[in-house]
Write an enzyme that holds these catalytic residues in place. Sequence first.
Site, PDB file in Angstrom:
ATOM      1  N   ARG A  24       8.051   4.080  -4.701  1.00 34.40           N
ATOM      2  CA  ARG A  24       8.146   3.076  -3.639  1.00 34.40           C
ATOM      3  C   ARG A  24       7.164   1.935  -3.879  1.00 34.40           C
ATOM      4  O   ARG A  24       7.468   0.770  -3.601  1.00 34.40           O
ATOM      5  CB  ARG A  24       7.923   3.709  -2.264  1.00 34.40           C
ATOM      6  CG  ARG A  24       8.161   2.696  -1.132  1.00 34.40           C
ATOM      7  CD  ARG A  24       8.133   3.320   0.238  1.00 34.40           C
ATOM      8  NE  ARG A  24       6.847   3.928   0.508  1.00 34.40           N
ATOM      9  CZ  ARG A  24       6.598   4.733   1.543  1.00 34.40           C
ATOM     10  NH1 ARG A  24       7.570   5.029   2.400  1.00 34.40           N
ATOM     11  NH2 ARG A  24       5.411   5.250   1.725  1.00 34.40           N
ATOM     12  N   ARG A  27      -7.747 -20.951  -1.620  1.00 37.33           N
ATOM     13  CA  ARG A  27      -6.666 -20.559  -0.715  1.00 37.33           C
ATOM     14  C   ARG A  27      -5.476 -21.488  -0.933  1.00 37.33           C
ATOM     15  O   ARG A  27      -5.633 -22.707  -0.843  1.00 37.33           O
ATOM     16  CB  ARG A  27      -7.143 -20.637   0.740  1.00 37.33           C
ATOM     17  CG  ARG A  27      -6.079 -20.231   1.746  1.00 37.33           C
ATOM     18  CD  ARG A  27      -6.628 -20.230   3.166  1.00 37.33           C
ATOM     19  NE  ARG A  27      -5.608 -19.822   4.128  1.00 37.33           N
ATOM     20  CZ  ARG A  27      -4.754 -20.662   4.718  1.00 37.33           C
ATOM     21  NH1 ARG A  27      -4.797 -21.956   4.447  1.00 37.33           N
ATOM     22  NH2 ARG A  27      -3.852 -20.206   5.565  1.00 37.33           N
ATOM     23  N   LYS A  38       6.439  -2.100   1.893  1.00 44.36           N
ATOM     24  CA  LYS A  38       5.275  -1.513   2.577  1.00 44.36           C
ATOM     25  C   LYS A  38       4.065  -2.437   2.432  1.00 44.36           C
ATOM     26  O   LYS A  38       3.179  -2.207   1.614  1.00 44.36           O
ATOM     27  CB  LYS A  38       4.988  -0.125   2.014  1.00 44.36           C
ATOM     28  CG  LYS A  38       4.085   0.718   2.883  1.00 44.36           C
ATOM     29  CD  LYS A  38       4.180   2.179   2.478  1.00 44.36           C
ATOM     30  CE  LYS A  38       3.107   3.029   3.102  1.00 44.36           C
ATOM     31  NZ  LYS A  38       3.210   3.128   4.557  1.00 44.36           N
ATOM     32  N   GLU A  96      12.198   2.380  14.243  1.00 45.16           N
ATOM     33  CA  GLU A  96      11.320   3.459  13.763  1.00 45.16           C
ATOM     34  C   GLU A  96      10.080   3.484  14.649  1.00 45.16           C
ATOM     35  O   GLU A  96       9.978   2.719  15.609  1.00 45.16           O
ATOM     36  CB  GLU A  96      10.949   3.234  12.286  1.00 45.16           C
ATOM     37  CG  GLU A  96      10.293   1.886  12.014  1.00 45.16           C
ATOM     38  CD  GLU A  96      10.110   1.563  10.531  1.00 45.16           C
ATOM     39  OE1 GLU A  96      10.015   2.488   9.712  1.00 45.16           O
ATOM     40  OE2 GLU A  96      10.057   0.361  10.210  1.00 45.16           O
ATOM     41  N   LEU A 109      11.109   1.111   7.082  1.00 48.12           N
ATOM     42  CA  LEU A 109      10.500   1.567   5.841  1.00 48.12           C
ATOM     43  C   LEU A 109      11.267   2.808   5.364  1.00 48.12           C
ATOM     44  O   LEU A 109      11.617   3.662   6.154  1.00 48.12           O
ATOM     45  CB  LEU A 109       9.027   1.924   6.061  1.00 48.12           C
ATOM     46  CG  LEU A 109       8.305   2.222   4.743  1.00 48.12           C
ATOM     47  CD1 LEU A 109       8.032   0.935   3.980  1.00 48.12           C
ATOM     48  CD2 LEU A 109       7.018   2.990   4.972  1.00 48.12           C
ATOM     49  N   TYR A 134       0.832  -1.211   0.000  1.00 47.40           N
ATOM     50  CA  TYR A 134       0.000   0.000   0.000  1.00 47.40           C
ATOM     51  C   TYR A 134       0.855   1.245   0.000  1.00 47.40           C
ATOM     52  O   TYR A 134       2.073   1.187   0.185  1.00 47.40           O
ATOM     53  CB  TYR A 134      -0.968  -0.016   1.183  1.00 47.40           C
ATOM     54  CG  TYR A 134      -0.337   0.284   2.536  1.00 47.40           C
ATOM     55  CD1 TYR A 134       0.506  -0.633   3.164  1.00 47.40           C
ATOM     56  CD2 TYR A 134      -0.575   1.493   3.174  1.00 47.40           C
ATOM     57  CE1 TYR A 134       1.077  -0.339   4.395  1.00 47.40           C
ATOM     58  CE2 TYR A 134      -0.008   1.784   4.413  1.00 47.40           C
ATOM     59  CZ  TYR A 134       0.813   0.867   5.015  1.00 47.40           C
ATOM     60  OH  TYR A 134       1.381   1.146   6.230  1.00 47.40           O
TER      61      TYR A 134
END
Length: 286
Positions: free
Chosen positions: A51, A100, A150, A182, A206, A32
């Site tokens: 990114r 799945r 991310k 972070e 990140l 995302y």
Amino acid sequence: MRTVYVNGEYLPETQATVSIFDRAFLMADGVYEVTSVLGGKLIDFDGHIKRLERSLGELDMQHPPEMGDLLDIHRELVRANDLVDGMIYLQVTRGAAADRDFVFPDPETTRPTVVLFTQSKPGLAKSPAADKGLKVISIDDIRWGRRDIKTVQLLFPSMGKMMAKAANCDDAWLVEDGFVTEGTSNNAYIVKGNKIITRALSNDILHGITRAAVLRFAREAQMEVEERSFTIDEAKEADEAFITSASTFVMPVVEIDGVSVGAGTPGSVSRRLREIYLEESMNAAI
Ligand code: PMP
């Protein structure tokens, strides 16, 4: 009601659906981006798309067909929702396979799922928290080893925010092998004698788009930047501390584990960086 984007269509939010077999739902197999909107314009859009491309590449996820149209889609959502200040959330997943299965589906037959929606935050850049500063706690960083990607695998950051809330604080700083990595959803910094210190880029954190811009502006303003790890004890003894992220910009941190940082109020370097970042990035917004 919001207009959202899902797989090529603009729909009212209540009519937008994703399969129960979507791999982001079953396996957190999705990435995302969050881009801020100020005055109806996108902040650091190119950085977020770059990114996104990197995240997709690192996970061998195919580019969605609308990759080249993402700017138009962002702008259409701003327009359709009369968004002035807020964020646009963008998620790309490996799609919904027929069943799945741990094995990745064949990209020839399973297309990525693409979802975008807006979040309105009037006055986003004038947050009262910026004048008060944040209180943070420190917690062990038990996330996986590819924090540079991310992904939507946000359970531990979410738990960290809950631990902070339970301690009457605003956020948590994550600590691994004695050093701060972070924040739960932001990059962490300290200021010592006018030197801005933040952890160097690696797979441990990140690569914040706001981080890159803030460090560039700091250097342009002749401020000294040192990219290295620091401990929580060093942070408690620092002159200032702050965080950066797309939705908080530069946000001062005034307390760590109950200990006041510096004077216990937002420091001058943090405040100046926030001003510079907001001014420069609003000038460059598209
Ligand atoms: N680190 C983490 C773990 C994050 O979730 C975020 C925000 N998504 C950041 C740093 C800041 O990145 P950015 O400046 O690109 O928003």
